[in-house]
Design an enzyme around this catalytic site. Structure first.
Site, PDB file in Angstrom:
ATOM      1  N   TYR A  26       3.287  -6.459   3.787  1.00  0.00           N
ATOM      2  CA  TYR A  26       2.548  -6.315   2.535  1.00  0.00           C
ATOM      3  C   TYR A  26       2.009  -7.662   2.059  1.00  0.00           C
ATOM      4  CZ  TYR A  26       1.660  -5.609  -2.437  1.00  0.00           C
ATOM      5  OH  TYR A  26       1.085  -5.596  -3.695  1.00  0.00           O
ATOM      6  N   GLU A  27       2.830  -8.700   2.199  1.00  0.00           N
ATOM      7  CA  GLU A  27       2.442 -10.040   1.745  1.00  0.00           C
ATOM      8  C   GLU A  27       1.596 -10.789   2.771  1.00  0.00           C
ATOM      9  OE1 GLU A  27       6.134 -11.937   0.548  1.00  0.00           O
ATOM     10  OE2 GLU A  27       5.971 -11.045  -1.456  1.00  0.00           O
ATOM     11  N   VAL A  88       9.640  -2.284  -3.191  1.00  0.00           N
ATOM     12  CA  VAL A  88       9.796  -0.834  -3.217  1.00  0.00           C
ATOM     13  C   VAL A  88       8.690  -0.269  -2.330  1.00  0.00           C
ATOM     14  CG1 VAL A  88       9.699   1.247  -4.650  1.00  0.00           C
ATOM     15  CG2 VAL A  88      10.783  -0.827  -5.543  1.00  0.00           C
ATOM     16  N   GLY A  94       5.910   3.272  -8.990  1.00  0.00           N
ATOM     17  CA  GLY A  94       5.553   4.079 -10.149  1.00  0.00           C
ATOM     18  C   GLY A  94       6.621   5.079 -10.541  1.00  0.00           C
ATOM     19  N   GLY A  96       9.776   4.080 -11.344  1.00  0.00           N
ATOM     20  CA  GLY A  96      10.786   3.386 -12.141  1.00  0.00           C
ATOM     21  C   GLY A  96      11.801   2.618 -11.322  1.00  0.00           C
ATOM     22  N   GLY A  98      11.356  -0.054  -9.273  1.00  0.00           N
ATOM     23  CA  GLY A  98      11.177  -1.501  -9.417  1.00  0.00           C
ATOM     24  C   GLY A  98      11.765  -1.994 -10.727  1.00  0.00           C
ATOM     25  N   ASN A 125      -1.334 -11.237  -5.878  1.00  0.00           N
ATOM     26  CA  ASN A 125      -0.620  -9.968  -6.008  1.00  0.00           C
ATOM     27  C   ASN A 125      -0.708  -9.426  -7.443  1.00  0.00           C
ATOM     28  OD1 ASN A 125       1.069  -7.785  -5.767  1.00  0.00           O
ATOM     29  ND2 ASN A 125       2.698  -8.908  -4.725  1.00  0.00           N
ATOM     30  N   TYR A 132       5.309  -7.280 -13.658  1.00  0.00           N
ATOM     31  CA  TYR A 132       6.236  -8.247 -14.239  1.00  0.00           C
ATOM     32  C   TYR A 132       5.884  -8.552 -15.694  1.00  0.00           C
ATOM     33  CZ  TYR A 132       7.636  -9.062  -9.371  1.00  0.00           C
ATOM     34  OH  TYR A 132       8.077  -8.913  -8.087  1.00  0.00           O
TER      35      TYR A 132
END
Length: 164
Positions: A26-27, A88, A94, A96, A98, A125, A132
């Site tokens: 992903y990163e 996640v 979405g 909850g 995380g 990101n 956050y």
């Protein structure tokens, strides 16, 4: 703590390593991710571990995780938690999970009298940054993360070993 979140157990190691590799993908850092189950097991379950973690479950499957360690604020005179990774699986975002993972770490801080919970996020990101910030987290302006790795780390370490 949210019943879908709990501390990592030895039986979870393979699933967490798979999630770490999914995070690296992903990163866009897959080429840097070399962690093995043996390495993670050793780090989490050593006699005096310096790494800790939580997992998030959905329908009996581990779909999210955090890995973290203690840091220390010399200004506050107290420990804190440094969140190394939170991930996640996309199909469970979405829901909850995380938030539940971060809440578990915040609860750990409050319970143990730690003064901070901090982490880094890649500048690009935007989904994570938005998440956050929705929790009240704020970027630490004026600070740049530095890192010694690879040949530079080896060279710096050898310099100190060869001094009289």
């Amino acid at each position: 703590m949210d019943p879908r979140v709990r501390r990592v157990r030895e039986a979870d190691v393979e699933a967490v390593v798979a999630l770490v590799h999914a995070l690296a993908e992903y990163e866009r850092l897959s080429d840097e991710c070399t962690m093995t189950p043996a390495q993670l097991h050793s780090a989490l379950f050593a006699p005096e571990p310096a790494l800790f973690g939580h997992v998030a479950e959905a329908d009996g499957e581990i779909v999210g995780f955090t890995l973290w360690f203690l840091n220390f604020s010399t200004f506050d005179g107290a420990h804190g938690i440094y969140l190394e990774d939170l991930f996640v699986r996309p199909n469970h975002r979405g829901t909850g999970l995380g938030r539940a993972l971060l809440t578990a770490l915040a609860e750990e801080c409050v319970r143990k009298g730690y003064s901070r919970l901090e982490w880094s996020v890649l500048d690009w990101n935007e989904p994570s940054i938005g998440f956050y910030e929705s929790l009240g987290a704020a970027p630490k302006d004026g600070w740049t993360v530095y890192r010694l790795t690879g040949d530079a780390l080896t060279a710096a370490g050898k310099d100190t070993l060869t001094r009289p």
